[in-house]
Motif scaffolding. Structure first.
Motif, PDB file in Angstrom:
ATOM      1  N   ASN A 193      53.293  42.824  42.290  1.00  0.00           N
ATOM      2  CA  ASN A 193      54.070  43.210  40.854  1.00  0.00           C
ATOM      3  C   ASN A 193      52.985  43.285  39.856  1.00  0.00           C
ATOM      4  OD1 ASN A 193      56.467  42.694  42.052  1.00  0.00           O
ATOM      5  ND2 ASN A 193      56.074  40.556  42.163  1.00  0.00           N
ATOM      6  N   GLY A 194      51.716  43.947  40.007  1.00  0.00           N
ATOM      7  CA  GLY A 194      50.604  44.188  38.920  1.00  0.00           C
ATOM      8  C   GLY A 194      49.808  45.268  39.552  1.00  0.00           C
ATOM      9  N   PHE A 195      48.817  45.597  38.736  1.00  0.00           N
ATOM     10  CA  PHE A 195      48.014  46.865  38.854  1.00  0.00           C
ATOM     11  C   PHE A 195      46.652  46.723  38.444  1.00  0.00           C
ATOM     12  CE2 PHE A 195      50.563  47.590  35.186  1.00  0.00           C
ATOM     13  CZ  PHE A 195      49.711  47.839  34.169  1.00  0.00           C
ATOM     14  N   LEU A 196      45.546  47.398  38.619  1.00  0.00           N
ATOM     15  CA  LEU A 196      44.258  47.331  38.080  1.00  0.00           C
ATOM     16  C   LEU A 196      44.391  48.178  36.875  1.00  0.00           C
ATOM     17  CD1 LEU A 196      41.665  47.870  41.087  1.00  0.00           C
ATOM     18  CD2 LEU A 196      42.453  45.873  39.935  1.00  0.00           C
TER      19      LEU A 196
ATOM     20  N   VAL B 215      54.320  37.706  34.885  1.00  0.00           N
ATOM     21  CA  VAL B 215      53.112  36.857  34.428  1.00  0.00           C
ATOM     22  C   VAL B 215      52.455  36.188  35.823  1.00  0.00           C
ATOM     23  CG1 VAL B 215      54.112  36.813  32.099  1.00  0.00           C
ATOM     24  CG2 VAL B 215      54.566  34.862  33.980  1.00  0.00           C
ATOM     25  N   LYS B 216      51.408  35.907  35.351  1.00  0.00           N
ATOM     26  CA  LYS B 216      50.516  35.095  36.283  1.00  0.00           C
ATOM     27  C   LYS B 216      51.105  33.641  36.376  1.00  0.00           C
ATOM     28  CE  LYS B 216      46.224  34.829  36.315  1.00  0.00           C
ATOM     29  NZ  LYS B 216      44.672  34.731  35.696  1.00  0.00           N
ATOM     30  N   VAL B 217      50.747  32.807  37.389  1.00  0.00           N
ATOM     31  CA  VAL B 217      51.460  31.389  37.381  1.00  0.00           C
ATOM     32  C   VAL B 217      51.233  30.521  35.926  1.00  0.00           C
ATOM     33  CG1 VAL B 217      50.979  29.325  38.707  1.00  0.00           C
ATOM     34  CG2 VAL B 217      50.980  31.170  39.920  1.00  0.00           C
ATOM     35  N   LYS B 218      50.382  30.768  35.484  1.00  0.00           N
ATOM     36  CA  LYS B 218      50.156  30.036  34.141  1.00  0.00           C
ATOM     37  C   LYS B 218      50.627  30.895  33.080  1.00  0.00           C
ATOM     38  CE  LYS B 218      46.274  27.029  35.719  1.00  0.00           C
ATOM     39  NZ  LYS B 218      45.010  26.524  35.473  1.00  0.00           N
TER      40      LYS B 218
ATOM     41  N   GLU C  45      49.870  33.693  31.846  1.00  0.00           N
ATOM     42  CA  GLU C  45      49.474  35.071  31.260  1.00  0.00           C
ATOM     43  C   GLU C  45      49.798  36.251  32.028  1.00  0.00           C
ATOM     44  OE1 GLU C  45      47.820  32.587  33.169  1.00  0.00           O
ATOM     45  OE2 GLU C  45      46.028  31.723  32.128  1.00  0.00           O
ATOM     46  N   SER C  46      49.600  37.333  31.288  1.00  0.00           N
ATOM     47  CA  SER C  46      50.013  38.744  31.578  1.00  0.00           C
ATOM     48  C   SER C  46      48.985  39.676  32.286  1.00  0.00           C
ATOM     49  CB  SER C  46      50.478  39.558  30.470  1.00  0.00           C
ATOM     50  OG  SER C  46      49.490  39.746  29.278  1.00  0.00           O
ATOM     51  N   SER C  47      47.701  38.951  32.173  1.00  0.00           N
ATOM     52  CA  SER C  47      46.601  39.709  32.697  1.00  0.00           C
ATOM     53  C   SER C  47      45.524  38.620  33.245  1.00  0.00           C
ATOM     54  CB  SER C  47      45.957  40.566  31.689  1.00  0.00           C
ATOM     55  OG  SER C  47      45.420  39.749  30.623  1.00  0.00           O
ATOM     56  N   GLY C  48      44.556  39.189  34.171  1.00  0.00           N
ATOM     57  CA  GLY C  48      43.367  38.265  34.662  1.00  0.00           C
ATOM     58  C   GLY C  48      42.042  39.285  35.173  1.00  0.00           C
ATOM     59  N   THR C  49      41.478  38.717  35.558  1.00  0.00           N
ATOM     60  CA  THR C  49      40.053  39.272  36.212  1.00  0.00           C
ATOM     61  C   THR C  49      39.879  39.022  37.766  1.00  0.00           C
ATOM     62  OG1 THR C  49      38.700  37.464  35.502  1.00  0.00           O
ATOM     63  CG2 THR C  49      38.921  39.482  34.047  1.00  0.00           C
TER      64      THR C  49
ATOM     65  N   TRP D  30      36.969  41.334  47.615  1.00  0.00           N
ATOM     66  CA  TRP D  30      37.497  40.858  46.147  1.00  0.00           C
ATOM     67  C   TRP D  30      37.594  39.284  46.105  1.00  0.00           C
ATOM     68  CZ3 TRP D  30      37.424  43.942  42.469  1.00  0.00           C
ATOM     69  CH2 TRP D  30      37.412  45.386  42.546  1.00  0.00           C
ATOM     70  N   SER D  31      37.517  38.724  45.103  1.00  0.00           N
ATOM     71  CA  SER D  31      37.772  37.263  44.917  1.00  0.00           C
ATOM     72  C   SER D  31      39.004  36.644  45.214  1.00  0.00           C
ATOM     73  CB  SER D  31      37.066  36.940  43.606  1.00  0.00           C
ATOM     74  OG  SER D  31      37.998  37.516  42.504  1.00  0.00           O
ATOM     75  N   ALA D  32      39.945  37.484  45.084  1.00  0.00           N
ATOM     76  CA  ALA D  32      41.184  36.929  45.228  1.00  0.00           C
ATOM     77  C   ALA D  32      42.202  38.020  45.226  1.00  0.00           C
ATOM     78  CB  ALA D  32      41.837  36.150  44.025  1.00  0.00           C
ATOM     79  N   GLN D  33      43.342  37.682  45.831  1.00  0.00           N
ATOM     80  CA  GLN D  33      44.534  38.769  46.059  1.00  0.00           C
ATOM     81  C   GLN D  33      45.365  38.165  45.099  1.00  0.00           C
ATOM     82  OE1 GLN D  33      44.802  41.613  48.113  1.00  0.00           O
ATOM     83  NE2 GLN D  33      42.526  41.512  48.546  1.00  0.00           N
ATOM     84  N   PRO D  34      45.539  38.489  43.986  1.00  0.00           N
ATOM     85  CA  PRO D  34      46.369  38.010  42.766  1.00  0.00           C
ATOM     86  C   PRO D  34      47.685  38.574  42.952  1.00  0.00           C
ATOM     87  CG  PRO D  34      45.152  39.623  41.502  1.00  0.00           C
ATOM     88  CD  PRO D  34      44.518  39.450  43.291  1.00  0.00           C
ATOM     89  N   SER D  35      48.697  37.854  42.242  1.00  0.00           N
ATOM     90  CA  SER D  35      50.008  38.057  42.519  1.00  0.00           C
ATOM     91  C   SER D  35      50.586  37.626  41.047  1.00  0.00           C
ATOM     92  CB  SER D  35      50.895  37.428  43.415  1.00  0.00           C
ATOM     93  OG  SER D  35      50.812  36.179  43.222  1.00  0.00           O
TER      94      SER D  35
END
Length: 266
Positions: free
Chosen positions: A135-138, A160-163, A165-169, A177-182
């Motif tokens: 549900n996101g993109f680079l 949004v992220k779990v906390k 925020e609408s974006s992250g790094t 990659w450091s994480a597989q974010p969702s």
């Protein structure tokens, strides 16, 4: 205090066996010594003299490694001179996509030669195709990312992220990659009509339940003074709206009438 027989690392005393019986020797005594191949004295020569002082033998390190001008594979040197002595360092610039081990940019002349070896190795890269952000993109358009590079990702609208925020790094590391974010589905705080809630949150995760209470004299469409709504993929399951409470005409005894004759009264 006299000086004992000098143990010269990576070199030796000229006529050592001939001189050995006369040790220890007094302060001021001098002897000629030599350095092994690849090592030189502090003066840069392959031989020199060592002398006894009150603090011991001088020089303290009679023989130092002499490193020759290195060839840098996949890179170049930022300075040049014929040779370098032990403990001297040299700046290296690697070609794009290459690096010295551990991301260093300097090599040092040590007793055992250059450290690290003057070879630029291909750095770890991460591909844009290696990561799928749920549900996101680079945010960037690059296809290849080098080791330790950070890049930003964004969540799709309504996620949004779990906390919150609408974006992250994320960062390209040695193992990928450091994480597989969702990004998770969320609902904005609904607009209350003639109702209120004790929950102060401004956004809610999927399946979060929000309880509300109607103002005095009001009720929801289910004729209750309290209710709840749940965050779903399509938004809130119910709008927290309350209406003025109404009473239908009561059953009257015979010979009684009502005025005014309305179906409902507020």
């Amino acid at each position: 205090k006299p000086c004992d027989f000098p143990e010269i690392k990576n070199g030796g005393l000229y006529g050592a066996e001939r001189h050995r019986p006369y040790f220890p020797v007094p302060i001021g005594k001098k002897f000629d010594y030599y350095c092994n191949r690849g090592f030189v004295s502090p003066s840069g020569m392959h031989w020199d003299n060592i002398h006894c002082t009150a603090q011991g033998w001088k020089p303290e390190v009679p023989c130092r490694r002499q490193c020759s001008f290195p060839y840098v594979e996949h890179g170049k040197l930022l300075e040049w001179k014929g040779s370098y002595l032990q403990d001297q360092s040299l700046k290296v610039k690697c070609h794009s996509g290459y690096s010295l081990p551990n991301g260093q940019d300097t090599i040092m002349c040590t007793e055992n030669g250059w450290s690290p070896q003057p070879t630029c190795i291909r750095v770890k890269t991460c591909l844009k195709s290696d990561i799928e952000i749920e549900n996101g993109f680079l945010s960037e358009y690059d296809r290849i990312y080098y080791l330790n590079r950070k890049t930003q990702y964004r969540c799709k609208e309504g996620y949004v992220k779990v906390k919150g925020e609408s974006s992250g790094t994320i960062t390209c590391l040695q193992n990928g990659w450091s994480a597989q974010p969702s990004c998770i589905k969320y609902c904005d705080r609904p607009v209350f009509e003639n109702a209120g809630t004790e929950n102060n949150s401004t956004w809610f995760k999927l399946n979060d339940k929000l309880e509300y209470k109607c103002h005095a004299g009001y009720e929801n469409k289910y004729k209750h003074s309290k209710g709840s709504t749940t965050c779903s993929f399509d938004g809130w399951s119910d709008i927290p709206t309350c209406y003025e409470r109404e009473c239908s005409i009561p059953l009257l005894e015979k010979n009684l009438t009502v005025n005014p004759k309305k179906e409902n009264n507020k």
